[in-house]
Design a protein around this motif. Structure first.
Motif, PDB file in Angstrom:
ATOM      1  N   THR A  61       2.781  15.655  40.746  1.00  0.00           N
ATOM      2  CA  THR A  61       2.264  16.734  40.327  1.00  0.00           C
ATOM      3  C   THR A  61       0.680  16.786  40.814  1.00  0.00           C
ATOM      4  OG1 THR A  61       1.237  15.387  38.253  1.00  0.00           O
ATOM      5  CG2 THR A  61       3.551  16.503  38.299  1.00  0.00           C
ATOM      6  N   MET A  62       0.164  15.935  41.493  1.00  0.00           N
ATOM      7  CA  MET A  62      -1.153  15.869  42.187  1.00  0.00           C
ATOM      8  C   MET A  62      -1.105  17.139  43.218  1.00  0.00           C
ATOM      9  SD  MET A  62      -2.650  13.809  40.440  1.00  0.00           S
ATOM     10  CE  MET A  62      -4.155  13.673  41.167  1.00  0.00           C
ATOM     11  N   ALA A  63      -2.199  17.802  43.236  1.00  0.00           N
ATOM     12  CA  ALA A  63      -2.701  18.872  44.252  1.00  0.00           C
ATOM     13  C   ALA A  63      -2.620  18.221  45.620  1.00  0.00           C
ATOM     14  CB  ALA A  63      -3.797  19.617  44.114  1.00  0.00           C
ATOM     15  N   ILE A  70      -1.469  24.568  45.096  1.00  0.00           N
ATOM     16  CA  ILE A  70      -2.580  25.118  44.381  1.00  0.00           C
ATOM     17  C   ILE A  70      -2.370  26.130  43.211  1.00  0.00           C
ATOM     18  CG2 ILE A  70      -4.792  26.529  45.120  1.00  0.00           C
ATOM     19  CD1 ILE A  70      -4.598  25.534  47.761  1.00  0.00           C
ATOM     20  N   PRO A  71      -3.085  25.972  42.246  1.00  0.00           N
ATOM     21  CA  PRO A  71      -2.686  26.547  40.945  1.00  0.00           C
ATOM     22  C   PRO A  71      -3.155  28.022  41.247  1.00  0.00           C
ATOM     23  CG  PRO A  71      -3.866  24.686  40.207  1.00  0.00           C
ATOM     24  CD  PRO A  71      -4.072  24.777  41.662  1.00  0.00           C
ATOM     25  N   GLN A  75      -8.476  29.314  35.577  1.00  0.00           N
ATOM     26  CA  GLN A  75      -7.955  28.083  34.415  1.00  0.00           C
ATOM     27  C   GLN A  75      -7.427  26.905  35.011  1.00  0.00           C
ATOM     28  OE1 GLN A  75      -9.672  27.905  31.348  1.00  0.00           O
ATOM     29  NE2 GLN A  75      -8.490  26.347  30.718  1.00  0.00           N
ATOM     30  N   ASP A  76      -6.098  27.254  35.489  1.00  0.00           N
ATOM     31  CA  ASP A  76      -5.325  26.368  36.085  1.00  0.00           C
ATOM     32  C   ASP A  76      -6.084  25.504  36.965  1.00  0.00           C
ATOM     33  OD1 ASP A  76      -3.248  27.344  34.320  1.00  0.00           O
ATOM     34  OD2 ASP A  76      -2.328  28.373  36.204  1.00  0.00           O
ATOM     35  N   GLN A  82     -10.198  18.889  36.759  1.00  0.00           N
ATOM     36  CA  GLN A  82     -10.802  18.009  35.707  1.00  0.00           C
ATOM     37  C   GLN A  82      -9.620  16.683  35.604  1.00  0.00           C
ATOM     38  OE1 GLN A  82     -10.828  20.510  32.342  1.00  0.00           O
ATOM     39  NE2 GLN A  82     -13.026  21.022  32.642  1.00  0.00           N
ATOM     40  N   LEU A  83      -8.372  17.169  35.762  1.00  0.00           N
ATOM     41  CA  LEU A  83      -7.362  15.935  35.791  1.00  0.00           C
ATOM     42  C   LEU A  83      -7.558  15.256  37.037  1.00  0.00           C
ATOM     43  CD1 LEU A  83      -4.771  14.483  34.632  1.00  0.00           C
ATOM     44  CD2 LEU A  83      -3.473  16.338  35.924  1.00  0.00           C
TER      45      LEU A  83
END
Length: 148
Positions: A61-63, A70-71, A75-76, A82-83
């Motif tokens: 799930t990592m970018a 990319i979200p 906000q995403d 942050q994650l």
């Protein structure tokens, strides 16, 4: 067949059946070992679950720019950054050898043999370091309340 032709073309034809059988057995055994290790590693992180209760692999799930994950909204993007920052901090807290093995195996996507050669240790050590690192990371992220 290609490995037989490439590595053993100088051998007598009578030895080909035996050599082919051994190559085939080793290839199947290697595949089964890799599958077992891969499944074991995934099971270490299986404590995480998605919103619908489905088990997921947090590392998937990592970018990654090359995967196009990319979200869409700001906000995403903020939540994702942050994650990633939290995960990076937890990786920095790992012992040096565990961090090195983990990053080479899962971020750089080197196989066990390449990682062992780069680290100057045995393949078994690489597996142990990676196992301990993933277990520690999973516990640390779970303790922070992160559900991927």
């Amino acid at each position: 067949m290609l490995k037989l032709a490439d590595k053993y073309s100088h051998k007598p034809v009578e030895e080909f059946p035996m050599l082919f059988q051994r190559i085939l057995q080793n290839a199947v055994r290697d595949h089964m070992r890799r599958s077992k290790v891969r499944n074991f590693w995934v099971s270490l992180l299986s404590g995480f679950s998605g919103a619908d209760g489905e088990e997921i692999d947090p590392l998937e799930t990592m970018a990654s720019d090359d995967e196009g994950m990319i979200p869409d909204g700001p906000q995403d993007r903020l939540e994702q950054s942050q994650l990633l920052a939290v995960i990076e901090k937890e990786i920095e807290r790992l012992p040096a050898r565990q961090r090195e093995a983990f990053l080479m195996r899962y971020w750089e996507e080197l196989d066990i043999a390449e990682t062992a050669a780069a680290m100057g240790c045995s393949e078994g050590s690489v597996k142990t370091h990676c196992s301990r690192a993933t277990s520690t990371l999973a516990e640390a992220l779970k303790a922070r309340g992160i559900k991927l």
